[in-house]
Design a protein around this motif. Sequence first.
Motif, PDB file in Angstrom:
ATOM      1  N   CYS A 111       5.556 -76.849 -27.991  1.00  0.00           N
ATOM      2  CA  CYS A 111       4.904 -76.005 -28.989  1.00  0.00           C
ATOM      3  C   CYS A 111       3.733 -76.757 -29.593  1.00  0.00           C
ATOM      4  O   CYS A 111       3.796 -77.964 -29.797  1.00  0.00           O
ATOM      5  CB  CYS A 111       5.899 -75.638 -30.090  1.00  0.00           C
ATOM      6  SG  CYS A 111       5.204 -74.488 -31.303  1.00  0.00           S
ATOM      7  N   MET A 113       2.457 -76.113 -32.581  1.00  0.00           N
ATOM      8  CA  MET A 113       2.383 -75.974 -34.039  1.00  0.00           C
ATOM      9  C   MET A 113       2.800 -77.237 -34.789  1.00  0.00           C
ATOM     10  O   MET A 113       2.490 -77.395 -35.959  1.00  0.00           O
ATOM     11  CB  MET A 113       3.234 -74.776 -34.507  1.00  0.00           C
ATOM     12  CG  MET A 113       2.813 -73.458 -33.894  1.00  0.00           C
ATOM     13  SD  MET A 113       1.113 -72.988 -34.267  1.00  0.00           S
ATOM     14  CE  MET A 113       0.509 -72.492 -32.669  1.00  0.00           C
ATOM     15  N   ASN A 114       3.553 -78.083 -34.114  1.00  0.00           N
ATOM     16  CA  ASN A 114       3.841 -79.417 -34.656  1.00  0.00           C
ATOM     17  C   ASN A 114       4.522 -79.397 -36.023  1.00  0.00           C
ATOM     18  O   ASN A 114       4.199 -80.213 -36.900  1.00  0.00           O
ATOM     19  CB  ASN A 114       2.521 -80.211 -34.730  1.00  0.00           C
ATOM     20  CG  ASN A 114       2.759 -81.688 -34.866  1.00  0.00           C
ATOM     21  OD1 ASN A 114       3.825 -82.182 -34.505  1.00  0.00           O
ATOM     22  ND2 ASN A 114       1.794 -82.403 -35.413  1.00  0.00           N
ATOM     23  N   CYS A 115       5.442 -78.475 -36.218  1.00  0.00           N
ATOM     24  CA  CYS A 115       6.152 -78.418 -37.505  1.00  0.00           C
ATOM     25  C   CYS A 115       6.971 -79.696 -37.696  1.00  0.00           C
ATOM     26  O   CYS A 115       7.619 -80.174 -36.756  1.00  0.00           O
ATOM     27  CB  CYS A 115       7.051 -77.193 -37.566  1.00  0.00           C
ATOM     28  SG  CYS A 115       6.121 -75.651 -37.405  1.00  0.00           S
ATOM     29  N   CYS A 118      10.867 -79.914 -36.846  1.00  0.00           N
ATOM     30  CA  CYS A 118      11.304 -79.256 -35.615  1.00  0.00           C
ATOM     31  C   CYS A 118      11.311 -80.213 -34.429  1.00  0.00           C
ATOM     32  O   CYS A 118      10.310 -80.880 -34.145  1.00  0.00           O
ATOM     33  CB  CYS A 118      10.371 -78.084 -35.324  1.00  0.00           C
ATOM     34  SG  CYS A 118      10.693 -77.285 -33.765  1.00  0.00           S
ATOM     35  N   GLY A 121       8.743 -79.289 -31.873  1.00  0.00           N
ATOM     36  CA  GLY A 121       7.382 -79.633 -32.281  1.00  0.00           C
ATOM     37  C   GLY A 121       7.009 -81.064 -31.935  1.00  0.00           C
ATOM     38  O   GLY A 121       5.826 -81.396 -31.820  1.00  0.00           O
ATOM     39  N   GLY A 164       8.714 -72.872 -29.007  1.00  0.00           N
ATOM     40  CA  GLY A 164       7.410 -72.235 -28.947  1.00  0.00           C
ATOM     41  C   GLY A 164       7.126 -71.295 -30.095  1.00  0.00           C
ATOM     42  O   GLY A 164       8.041 -70.838 -30.785  1.00  0.00           O
TER      43      GLY A 164
HETATM   44  S1  SF4 Z   1       8.970 -74.186 -32.174  1.00  0.00           S
HETATM   45 FE1  SF4 Z   1       9.037 -75.711 -33.813  1.00  0.00          FE
HETATM   46  S2  SF4 Z   1       6.940 -76.518 -33.919  1.00  0.00           S
HETATM   47 FE2  SF4 Z   1       6.854 -74.537 -32.846  1.00  0.00          FE
HETATM   48  S3  SF4 Z   1       6.451 -72.996 -34.414  1.00  0.00           S
HETATM   49 FE3  SF4 Z   1       8.682 -73.075 -34.119  1.00  0.00          FE
HETATM   50  S4  SF4 Z   1       9.338 -74.524 -35.692  1.00  0.00           S
HETATM   51 FE4  SF4 Z   1       7.137 -74.853 -35.449  1.00  0.00          FE
END
Ligand code: SF4
Length: 353
Positions: A111, A113-115, A118, A121, A164
Motif C-alpha cells: 500500500c 498510504m504508509n499509515c 499498519c 503500510g 491496500g
Molecule cells: S492498508 Fe494500511 S497503509 Fe494502506 S490505507 Fe489501509 S491502513 Fe493505510
Amino acid sequence: MKSSFYQYSFESLRKYLADFGCRADQARLLFNWHYKKNKTTPCEINGLSAYTKKIIYSSLSFDLPVMDHVQISEDLTVKFLFSFQDGKKVETVLIPFNQKYTVCLSSQVGCAMNCAFCYTGTQGLTRSLKTEEIVGQFLAAQTWLTLNRPDDDRILNVVFMGQGEPLHNFDNVKTAVEIMLSQNGLSLADHKITISTSGYLPGLLRWKNEMPSVNIALSLHSPIDEKRSQLIPINRKYPLKDVIPLIEEFPQGKKRFVTYEYLLIRDFNDSEEDALQTAKLLEGTKAFVNLIPFNPFPGTKWQRPTDEKVQKFHQIIESYRIPVTIRTTKGDQILAACGQLKSSERNDAKTAL
Ligand code: SF4
C-alpha cells in the motif's frame, strides 16, 4: 495469452461474447455457473453451445489465485496467503460469525498510504490487484469454506479492509463490486459490501457518480488533523475538512450510515478530549463509529489502550447520540486483525492446507 474470465462484469462479458457472435444467453449461463455454483469447469454447463465453448476455451482462463498457506485461529478466523501469476502475494481473511462469514479482501499488493499503525503500510506499494485477483480471493475462500466447513453458511459480507487502499485501485475494485452485486453473479446485497478508505480524495471524488451503492467506511482515527496526519500521512494532502463533507453527500439508502473507524491507541488518541472532539466532529452526521482497540504487530511502537479508556471513549460518543460499537478483535493470534496483514508467510499459528 488467455485473459481471465473473472475480469469481466456481466455486461462486459456479454459484449465480449457478442463480438464473437455467441448467443445472447451464453453470458448468463457462464456467470451463473461460475459465481452462483462456484464451478471452474465450463464444459458441463447445460445450454452452452459448442461454438461458445470453443471461444471461451481458446481465449479465457478460469484460474483462481493459488492458496499458498492457510492459518486458522482458535476463534476459527481463517487467514489465506494467495499468490498470483507473477508470484506476488496478498492475504485474505475469513471472519466467522454464527456459522456465517465476512471475507476481508485485499485490493493491492502492499500500500502506498504508509499509515503509521499498519503492518501493510510498512511494505510500500508493489502493485494494484486486477479485478480477477480481487474476485478470485472471494471465490477461492468460498471454495475452501465449502470443502472444509460444509455445514457452515456461505460468505454474506464483504469488506475491503485487507491490504491496500481500495480507492487507489478504483476501476478494478469497482468492477469486482459489480460482479459481486450482479444478479447473475454473486448476487450479494449492496448493504453487505463495505469499502474502507483512508480518505483518498481522488477516489472519493469519483465515488459519487461511479461506484455502485455500497457502504463506505472512513479510517478516522483522530478528529485532530495534526494527530491524524501522524497516523495517516495523506491527511496532510486530503484533510478531514475536505473528506467528510464529500462522504456525507454520498447516496445512502434508508437506515444506512457512514462507518467511521477509530483505532484506539494507548496515550495517543484515547483520551476523553479525543472522544469529545470526535463526538463534536460527527454530531449530526450519518456516522456510525466503530472503535477498534489497537492490535499490536511486530516492531510497532504503539500499544493497546486499557479497557477502562475504551469504555470511557465509548460512553462519551454515545452521550452525543451517535451510534457506536467496540469491535471484537478476531484473528489477532494469526495477525489477521485490522492493520496486521502483510504479504509474507509466518508460522505463528496452526497451519493447514
Ligand atoms: S492498508 Fe494500511 S497503509 Fe494502506 S490505507 Fe489501509 S491502513 Fe493505510
